[in-house]
Design an enzyme around this catalytic site. Structure first.
Site, mmCIF file in Angstrom:
data_model
loop_
_atom_site.group_PDB
_atom_site.id
_atom_site.type_symbol
_atom_site.label_atom_id
_atom_site.label_comp_id
_atom_site.label_asym_id
_atom_site.label_seq_id
_atom_site.Cartn_x
_atom_site.Cartn_y
_atom_site.Cartn_z
ATOM 1 N N LYS A 193 0.848 -1.197 0.000
ATOM 2 C CA LYS A 193 0.000 0.000 0.000
ATOM 3 C C LYS A 193 0.886 1.251 0.000
ATOM 4 O O LYS A 193 1.478 1.631 0.994
ATOM 5 C CB LYS A 193 -0.931 0.052 1.210
ATOM 6 C CG LYS A 193 -2.103 0.934 0.888
ATOM 7 C CD LYS A 193 -2.619 1.870 1.922
ATOM 8 C CE LYS A 193 -1.864 2.965 2.503
ATOM 9 N NZ LYS A 193 -1.859 4.232 1.750
ATOM 10 N N GLU A 268 9.569 1.579 10.722
ATOM 11 C CA GLU A 268 10.570 2.616 10.450
ATOM 12 C C GLU A 268 9.848 3.945 10.620
ATOM 13 O O GLU A 268 9.059 4.337 9.760
ATOM 14 C CB GLU A 268 11.092 2.499 9.015
ATOM 15 C CG GLU A 268 11.843 1.216 8.731
ATOM 16 C CD GLU A 268 13.213 1.182 9.377
ATOM 17 O OE1 GLU A 268 13.732 2.251 9.744
ATOM 18 O OE2 GLU A 268 13.754 0.079 9.523
ATOM 19 N N CYS A 302 13.379 11.121 6.747
ATOM 20 C CA CYS A 302 13.199 10.750 8.159
ATOM 21 C C CYS A 302 14.467 10.990 8.966
ATOM 22 O O CYS A 302 14.393 11.249 10.154
ATOM 23 C CB CYS A 302 12.755 9.305 8.249
ATOM 24 S SG CYS A 302 13.853 8.220 7.360
ATOM 25 N N GLU A 399 8.877 16.011 15.183
ATOM 26 C CA GLU A 399 9.346 15.921 13.803
ATOM 27 C C GLU A 399 8.528 16.869 12.931
ATOM 28 O O GLU A 399 7.301 16.805 12.914
ATOM 29 C CB GLU A 399 9.168 14.489 13.300
ATOM 30 C CG GLU A 399 9.658 14.344 11.886
ATOM 31 C CD GLU A 399 9.610 12.900 11.412
ATOM 32 O OE1 GLU A 399 8.545 12.285 11.517
ATOM 33 O OE2 GLU A 399 10.636 12.414 10.939
HETATM 34 P P1 NAD Z 1 1.942 8.386 7.776
HETATM 35 O O1 NAD Z 1 2.295 7.561 8.947
HETATM 36 O O2 NAD Z 1 0.774 9.270 7.854
HETATM 37 O O3 NAD Z 1 1.683 7.469 6.489
HETATM 38 C C1 NAD Z 1 2.565 6.471 6.086
HETATM 39 C C2 NAD Z 1 1.784 5.378 5.397
HETATM 40 O O4 NAD Z 1 0.884 4.794 6.336
HETATM 41 C C3 NAD Z 1 0.921 5.854 4.240
HETATM 42 O O5 NAD Z 1 0.882 4.848 3.243
HETATM 43 C C4 NAD Z 1 -0.446 5.998 4.877
HETATM 44 O O6 NAD Z 1 -1.506 5.882 3.951
HETATM 45 C C5 NAD Z 1 -0.437 4.834 5.818
HETATM 46 N N1 NAD Z 1 -1.358 4.966 6.956
HETATM 47 C C6 NAD Z 1 -1.847 6.101 7.509
HETATM 48 N N2 NAD Z 1 -2.690 5.797 8.509
HETATM 49 C C7 NAD Z 1 -2.730 4.453 8.600
HETATM 50 C C8 NAD Z 1 -3.404 3.532 9.460
HETATM 51 N N3 NAD Z 1 -4.217 3.948 10.433
HETATM 52 N N4 NAD Z 1 -3.180 2.214 9.286
HETATM 53 C C9 NAD Z 1 -2.336 1.776 8.340
HETATM 54 N N5 NAD Z 1 -1.701 2.585 7.482
HETATM 55 C C10 NAD Z 1 -1.877 3.918 7.611
HETATM 56 O O7 NAD Z 1 3.268 9.145 7.437
HETATM 57 P P2 NAD Z 1 3.469 10.263 6.369
HETATM 58 O O8 NAD Z 1 3.134 11.563 6.993
HETATM 59 O O9 NAD Z 1 2.801 9.912 5.109
HETATM 60 O O10 NAD Z 1 5.046 10.105 6.144
HETATM 61 C C11 NAD Z 1 5.961 10.839 6.844
HETATM 62 C C12 NAD Z 1 6.465 10.061 8.047
HETATM 63 O O11 NAD Z 1 7.204 8.922 7.650
HETATM 64 C C13 NAD Z 1 7.418 10.892 8.852
HETATM 65 O O12 NAD Z 1 7.070 10.823 10.209
HETATM 66 C C14 NAD Z 1 8.770 10.248 8.623
HETATM 67 O O13 NAD Z 1 9.706 10.370 9.633
HETATM 68 C C15 NAD Z 1 8.404 8.839 8.403
HETATM 69 N N6 NAD Z 1 9.462 8.167 7.651
HETATM 70 C C16 NAD Z 1 10.279 7.297 8.312
HETATM 71 C C17 NAD Z 1 11.303 6.669 7.624
HETATM 72 C C18 NAD Z 1 12.215 5.700 8.326
HETATM 73 O O14 NAD Z 1 12.908 4.967 7.660
HETATM 74 N N7 NAD Z 1 12.245 5.663 9.633
HETATM 75 C C19 NAD Z 1 11.463 6.892 6.267
HETATM 76 C C20 NAD Z 1 10.616 7.784 5.626
HETATM 77 C C21 NAD Z 1 9.603 8.406 6.342
#
Ligand code: NAD
Length: 497
Positions: A193, A268, A302, A399
């Site tokens: 997804k 992650e 991230c 963040e």
């Molecule tokens: P997010 O957590 O909102 O979304 C990430 C993914 O999860 C998307 O595909 C989203 O549709 C899905 N999602 C959202 N709610 C969900 C739920 N209730 N159940 C299952 N899936 C769900 O994050 P974002 O704002 O889209 O991305 C940015 C975040 O990602 C930042 O916090 C960043 O630090 C993190 N990030 C971490 C890494 C790492 O390797 N640690 C790498 C890249 C990004």
């Protein structure tokens, strides 16, 4: 700051309506609902993807389960699976222009940046795990218990089952490759997804996997918003494992969702990584290094170095140099060859970023440069340097995921380490110093999954990456990146002496 005023049109047409890949079917959502996909550089929709419901997710999980149970992928020899992974890497390279076009139009990062810094790593990841397939092996073990002499005992490494793969928007295809390549190497079947903001390259990659010879059902892609489509994967009782990259908040919610069948989780999550500059650092590399650490990909990384800790004797020089570097960053639409960074992913994200800066100002912080959005289309935000912060401010603790760095002074090494560790996160960090002993000492003391010395390092496929503390569970990349997709089985064979 120089910015492009006019935007060039896309160089390639894109399909308006995209379909999900479920088994060997390419289809829309059963509800008939679609969601818009927006070009963040223009702020306008340019495509649509299906909004998958629980029912569509269930279909995808069934397709994955069927492909897992009938051994159509995991039953293949290591050599054959390895060749297919290698072929995926070749097809990614052959289709690089199209993929980069899609990725940048969907995510906003400059094409030149994507081609130089993002795409090579995607093919490399598939090649690395094509090699890793060949090294999945168990051990023969000498048993210790009385009466077991003559037993033949060994371990096997087997795929964990159906893996749900949920990825964010900041580096869509790269973060997907870090999960999909090891999952396929291990022999798992997958339901992917992508983020609702950036779904297109995941669909193209699934098509490429089919073309490379991955049997239908092994890579399925469902699209839709997180709280519906992602949540349905996380809660599905026939998904054995979820590998998630995203925010710490959603990561926490996955712990609840995974309870039903005690899914294995790799998380992650977010970061608030420190960049620590000592008084003896070579500032001619530390200042551009600190700028790159926070401004690359408009801070939507991230591991971004969002807290800059500087020895008090050099802080004025560093702040001045960093502000100059920030002002010199060229923002631009993705096809601008001189552009160094693009827009933020969405209007909502820009509101979030500017909200943190405004709150910081209300709390007493001083904006040295940036802190505003340029007057142009798209979701651009200026590289921003903030000083006069204190460690309790939300700007310092949370963040932001934008091009905003908070600068703070320290007096000595122990204070620097204490400040670096004064965070709930533990994803990355960097130490800038000419003293090799201090470099190793501080690298050992910062509680984070990746530390750079005189570099704010980008990940290499051969090195594990992941978080301490609330930055996550488990590791991706390197040999460790395969483990979450494997189970270990112990086999005892009683042999007649
Ligand atoms: P997010 O957590 O909102 O979304 C990430 C993914 O999860 C998307 O595909 C989203 O549709 C899905 N999602 C959202 N709610 C969900 C739920 N209730 N159940 C299952 N899936 C769900 O994050 P974002 O704002 O889209 O991305 C940015 C975040 O990602 C930042 O916090 C960043 O630090 C993190 N990030 C971490 C890494 C790492 O390797 N640690 C790498 C890249 C990004």
């Amino acid at each position: 700051m120089s910015e492009r005023e006019h935007v060039q049109p896309s160089v390639q047409p894109v399909r308006d309506k995209w379909q999900m890949v479920i088994g060997d079917d390419h289809r829309g959502a059963s509800s008939g609902e679609w969601i818009d996909v927006v070009d963040p550089g223009l702020g306008e929709p340019f495509a649509q993807v299906p909004q998958a419901s629980d029912r569509d997710v269930d279909d995808a999980v069934r397709a994955a389960r069927a492909s897992f149970d009938d051994l159509r992928w995991r039953g293949w020899s290591a050599d054959r699976r390895s060749q297919v992974l290698w072929r995926i890497a070749e097809l990614i390279e052959q289709n690089a222009a199209e993929l980069a076009e899609l990725e940048t139009r969907n995510q906003g990062m400059p094409l030149a940046f994507a081609k130089a810094h993002v795409f090579p790593g995607i093919a490399r990841t598939f090649r690395y795990y094509a090699g890793a397939v060949e090294r999945i092996e168990g051990r023969a073990v000498e048993l210790r218990s009385p009466g077991t002499r003559g037993f033949h005992a060994y371990t096997r490494r087997e795929p964990v089952g159906v893996a749900g793969v949920i990825v964010p928007w900041n580096g869509p295809l790269l973060s997907l490759s870090w999960k999909l390549a090891p999952a396929l190497a291990a022999g798992c079947s997958t339901v992917v997804k992508p983020a609702e903001e950036t779904p297109l390259t995941a669909i193209r990659l699934a098509e490429i996997c089919l073309e490379a010879g991955v049997p239908p059902g092994v890579v399925n892609v469902v699209t839709g918003v997180g709280h519906v489509t992602g949540a349905a994967i996380a809660a599905h009782l026939d998904v054995d494992k979820v590998s998630f990259t995203g925010s710490t908040e959603v990561g926490r919610s996955l712990l609840q969702a995974a309870q039903g069948n005690l899914k294995k989780l790799t998380l992650e999550l977010g970061g608030k990584s420190p960049v620590v500059v000592f008084e003896d650092a070579d500032l001619s590399s530390a200042i551009p290094g600190a700028a790159a650490a926070i401004f690359s990909n408009a801070g939507q990384i991230c591991t971004a170095g969002s807290r800059l800790l500087v020895h008090e004797s050099v802080i004025d020089e560093v702040v001045e140099g960093l502000a100059r570097a920030a002002d010199a960053v060229r923002l631009g639409y993705r096809t601008d060859e001189q552009a160094q960074i693009g827009p933020l992913i969405s209007h909502r994200q820009r509101e979030r970023v500017s909200g943190y800066v405004e709150q910081g100002i209300r709390d007493g912080a001083e904006v040295v440069t940036g802190g505003t959005a340029p007057a142009r289309e798209g979701f651009f935000y200026r590289p921003t340097v903030v000083k006069g912060v204190d460690p309790t401010m939300s700007l310092v603790r949370e963040e932001i995921f934008g091009p905003v760095v908070a600068v703070m002074p320290f007096a000595d090494e122990s204070q620097a380490v204490a400040m670096a560790n004064d965070t709930d996160y533990g994803l990355a960090g960097s130490v800038w110093t000419a003293d090799i002993d201090r470099a190793h000492r501080v690298a050992a003391q910062i509680r984070a999954g990746r530390i750079g010395v005189n570099v704010h390092a980008s990940p290499d496929v051969a090195m594990p990456t992941g978080g301490f503390k609330q930055s996550g569970w488990g590791r991706e990349l390197g040999p460790d990146g395969l483990d979450p997709y494997l189970e270990t089985k112990s086999v005892y064979v009683a042999v007649d002496a």
